[in-house]
Design a protein around this motif. Structure first.
Motif, PDB file in Angstrom:
ATOM      1  N   ILE A 326      16.813  29.904  36.951  1.00  0.00           N
ATOM      2  CA  ILE A 326      18.221  29.638  36.645  1.00  0.00           C
ATOM      3  C   ILE A 326      18.386  28.428  35.728  1.00  0.00           C
ATOM      4  O   ILE A 326      19.346  28.358  34.950  1.00  0.00           O
ATOM      5  N   ARG A 327      17.469  27.475  35.778  1.00  0.00           N
ATOM      6  CA  ARG A 327      17.540  26.288  34.931  1.00  0.00           C
ATOM      7  C   ARG A 327      16.170  25.988  34.324  1.00  0.00           C
ATOM      8  O   ARG A 327      15.569  24.948  34.592  1.00  0.00           O
ATOM      9  N   PRO A 328      15.652  26.888  33.484  1.00  0.00           N
ATOM     10  CA  PRO A 328      14.342  26.627  32.879  1.00  0.00           C
ATOM     11  C   PRO A 328      14.402  25.390  31.998  1.00  0.00           C
ATOM     12  O   PRO A 328      15.170  25.338  31.041  1.00  0.00           O
ATOM     13  N   SER A 329      13.628  24.378  32.327  1.00  0.00           N
ATOM     14  CA  SER A 329      13.745  23.104  31.617  1.00  0.00           C
ATOM     15  C   SER A 329      13.416  23.253  30.136  1.00  0.00           C
ATOM     16  O   SER A 329      14.103  22.709  29.273  1.00  0.00           O
ATOM     17  N   ALA A 330      12.362  23.990  29.834  1.00  0.00           N
ATOM     18  CA  ALA A 330      12.023  24.275  28.436  1.00  0.00           C
ATOM     19  C   ALA A 330      12.755  25.555  28.046  1.00  0.00           C
ATOM     20  O   ALA A 330      12.235  26.657  28.202  1.00  0.00           O
ATOM     21  N   TRP A 331      13.948  25.420  27.541  1.00  0.00           N
ATOM     22  CA  TRP A 331      14.862  26.547  27.407  1.00  0.00           C
ATOM     23  C   TRP A 331      14.926  27.131  26.010  1.00  0.00           C
ATOM     24  O   TRP A 331      15.528  28.184  25.809  1.00  0.00           O
ATOM     25  N   PHE A 333      12.406  27.647  22.316  1.00  0.00           N
ATOM     26  CA  PHE A 333      11.273  27.390  21.425  1.00  0.00           C
ATOM     27  C   PHE A 333      11.333  28.389  20.282  1.00  0.00           C
ATOM     28  O   PHE A 333      12.083  29.369  20.334  1.00  0.00           O
ATOM     29  N   SER A 334      10.589  28.116  19.233  1.00  0.00           N
ATOM     30  CA  SER A 334      10.775  28.907  18.017  1.00  0.00           C
ATOM     31  C   SER A 334       9.438  29.327  17.420  1.00  0.00           C
ATOM     32  O   SER A 334       8.380  28.808  17.752  1.00  0.00           O
ATOM     33  N   ARG A 335       9.529  30.279  16.532  1.00  0.00           N
ATOM     34  CA  ARG A 335       8.413  30.771  15.742  1.00  0.00           C
ATOM     35  C   ARG A 335       8.911  31.004  14.314  1.00  0.00           C
ATOM     36  O   ARG A 335      10.115  31.006  14.049  1.00  0.00           O
ATOM     37  N   THR A 336       7.978  31.240  13.404  1.00  0.00           N
ATOM     38  CA  THR A 336       8.303  31.606  12.023  1.00  0.00           C
ATOM     39  C   THR A 336       7.554  32.881  11.673  1.00  0.00           C
ATOM     40  O   THR A 336       6.347  32.996  11.945  1.00  0.00           O
ATOM     41  N   ALA A 337       8.249  33.841  11.114  1.00  0.00           N
ATOM     42  CA  ALA A 337       7.597  35.074  10.663  1.00  0.00           C
ATOM     43  C   ALA A 337       6.686  34.749   9.477  1.00  0.00           C
ATOM     44  O   ALA A 337       7.090  34.042   8.546  1.00  0.00           O
ATOM     45  N   SER A 357      14.690  32.007  23.750  1.00  0.00           N
ATOM     46  CA  SER A 357      15.282  31.204  24.816  1.00  0.00           C
ATOM     47  C   SER A 357      15.016  31.843  26.170  1.00  0.00           C
ATOM     48  O   SER A 357      15.615  32.871  26.507  1.00  0.00           O
ATOM     49  N   PRO A 358      14.112  31.250  26.969  1.00  0.00           N
ATOM     50  CA  PRO A 358      13.969  31.738  28.340  1.00  0.00           C
ATOM     51  C   PRO A 358      15.295  31.758  29.083  1.00  0.00           C
ATOM     52  O   PRO A 358      15.510  32.621  29.943  1.00  0.00           O
ATOM     53  N   TYR A 359      16.195  30.843  28.766  1.00  0.00           N
ATOM     54  CA  TYR A 359      17.492  30.803  29.432  1.00  0.00           C
ATOM     55  C   TYR A 359      18.252  32.115  29.229  1.00  0.00           C
ATOM     56  O   TYR A 359      18.867  32.650  30.159  1.00  0.00           O
ATOM     57  N   MET A 395      10.574  36.750  33.160  1.00  0.00           N
ATOM     58  CA  MET A 395      10.434  35.371  33.643  1.00  0.00           C
ATOM     59  C   MET A 395       9.429  34.656  32.745  1.00  0.00           C
ATOM     60  O   MET A 395       8.222  34.883  32.833  1.00  0.00           O
ATOM     61  N   VAL A 396       9.928  33.813  31.833  1.00  0.00           N
ATOM     62  CA  VAL A 396       9.031  33.189  30.857  1.00  0.00           C
ATOM     63  C   VAL A 396       9.321  31.691  30.684  1.00  0.00           C
ATOM     64  O   VAL A 396       9.433  31.203  29.557  1.00  0.00           O
TER      65      VAL A 396
END
Length: 459
Positions: A326-331, A333-337, A357-359, A395-396
């Motif tokens: 419910i509150r994933p602290s690391a909410w 992250f990014s990638r580049t194609a 966004s895991p959120y 769940m990630v």
């Protein structure tokens, strides 16, 4: 630019409404980021937003998360608005380095997180919890966010950098100054992600950011130099980072600093946030709190929780798992194609920024009914409930695939064991009527979380 033959049936990703000229969706991301993000799946499994004038593609469905992180991860390298900005202070740490460096760095740092090392780290963490709670008193009101940051820092220092502070221990001022540096970097990273142009302006916030980064760099470099001069294995993570592998390879001083910086910031921020959120949700549910406390007393026998207790703390594990959902602290992250490619039925151009966004995933009602309800019962279907949800990308919180966070077991341990130790002896209840709110920075944290201590009466 790489050119790839793609099906003609692919279409552009839908664009989220509400973008303003020049700034895009900046207002929504600064004012109420989680509400904005959780509304995006209604437009599709891949949605275009704007960070300034630049398009960013937000992954909103678990199948596409799997595409990016597992099945076609080589088409998507580290980069994009999140990592481009936190790499300013992380450098090529394990979490931010490009794929070309990741395999070597993972191999060199993996021994520090070998399962056989965790019991020793747990003992060190237990001492810090005992030292923290020794001064607690009945009726005392705790600023839980600040206190959990201090505890997480002391755990991180004791297990990662045992000589970060001198052997007599750090004074309160030194601990607070270091926590202040961490706080500045965590706050500044999110602003740089959503408004990167601000980082180039001569603003006071940018000067504070640079000072905090340089202060931590100097402390890490001095600690690394001292370890190299001593040549002794202190049994901590830094000693492992400095060791040669079986083929005589070793990390350079710069590489060591980048790994330490990454794990120092992540270890403090993630652990502190999850400790605080879990205590918050338990403070609202007397029955659940009592069940967790009874389990902790039975399993731990009245002493500090140890690594060997983890498999039997099943109720607490369900509670912590739900907190990570419910509150994933690391909410974010990014990638580049790195090539012209596709995600689902959508066209993704070479060089496109991809935001995961895991959120968003954790709050999809088709995956978790009534997603805003804190319900540990979701995770009582067996010891591998989290693992099963991760396989379906529901769940990630630590990512997944080849670049899943190397310290996931270490972090879960450092959340579980302090909670078990604290909750066996203390009940925490809300101390004020102020609502606890969510602060969406590069780490999701609670604001206004003041809890009152009550020593448990054990019959």
């Amino acid at each position: 630019m790489t050119t790839t033959s793609l099906p003609a049936s692919l279409v552009p990703a839908p664009r989220a409404p509400g973008a303003l000229p020049g700034v895009g969706h900046l207002r929504q991301l600064l004012v109420d980021p989680t509400r904005f993000l959780t509304g995006l799946p209604s437009y599709g499994d891949l949605v275009e937003i704007r960070l300034g004038p630049r398009p960013t593609y937000v992954v909103c469905g678990p199948d596409l998360v799997s595409e990016v992180l597992v099945r076609r991860h080589r088409d998507f390298d580290k980069g994009g608005p999140f990592f481009d900005n936190i790499s300013v202070f992380f450098g090529d740490g394990l979490a931010t380095c490009p794929n070309a460096k990741h395999t070597r760095l993972r191999r060199m740092t993996q021994p520090a997180f070998h399962p056989g090392k965790l019991p020793g780290y747990a003992e060190l963490a237990g001492r810090e919890v005992t030292a923290l709670t020794r001064e607690w008193r009945e009726g005392q009101i705790l600023d839980v966010r600040r206190l959990m940051q201090e505890l997480a820092m002391r755990i991180t220092v004791s297990t990662m950098l045992s000589s970060w502070f001198d052997d007599t221990g750090a004074d309160v001022g030194e601990v607070r100054r270091t926590l202040g540096d961490v706080d500045v970097l965590v706050s500044g990273a999110f602003l740089r992600m959503v408004a990167p142009g601000l980082a180039r302006l001569p603003l006071p916030a940018n000067r504070r950011y640079a000072r905090a980064r340089d202060s931590l760099y100097a402390h890490i470099d001095a600690t690394v130099a001292a370890y190299r001069r001593a040549g002794a294995d202190r049994g901590d993570l830094l000693s492992m980072f400095l060791a040669e592998d079986g083929d005589g390879n070793a990390l350079s001083d710069t590489e060591v600093r980048e790994q330490v910086m990454t794990m120092f910031i992540a270890g403090i921020s993630t652990t502190a946030a999850m400790l605080a959120w879990t205590l918050y949700y338990l403070s609202l549910d007397d029955d659940l709190d009592a069940a967790v406390a009874a389990e902790a007393r039975k399993v731990c026998g009245g002493g500090p929780a140890r690594h060997e207790h983890l498999p039997r703390l099943t109720t607490l594990m369900a509670v912590v798992t739900e907190a990570f959902r419910i509150r994933p602290s690391a909410w974010l992250f990014s990638r580049t194609a790195v090539t012209d490619t596709s995600l689902g039925t959508y066209r993704v151009p070479d060089g496109a920024d991809i935001l995961i966004s895991p959120y968003i995933i954790h709050h999809r009602p088709d995956l978790f009914p009534d997603p805003e309800r804190f319900d540990p019962g979701r995770w009582t279907g067996g010891t591998n409930s989290w693992a099963k949800a991760e396989r379906t990308m529901a769940m990630v919180p630590f990512g997944t695939g080849a670049r899943k966070c190397i310290g996931h077991d270490f972090t879960i341990m450092n959340v579980m064991l302090p909670l078990a130790t604290v909750l066996a002896d203390w009940k925490l209840t809300p101390a004020t009527s102020r609502p606890v709110t969510l602060v969406g920075r590069s780490i999701i944290e609670p604001r206004n979380l003041d809890l009152r201590l009550h020593r448990r009466q054990v019959s």
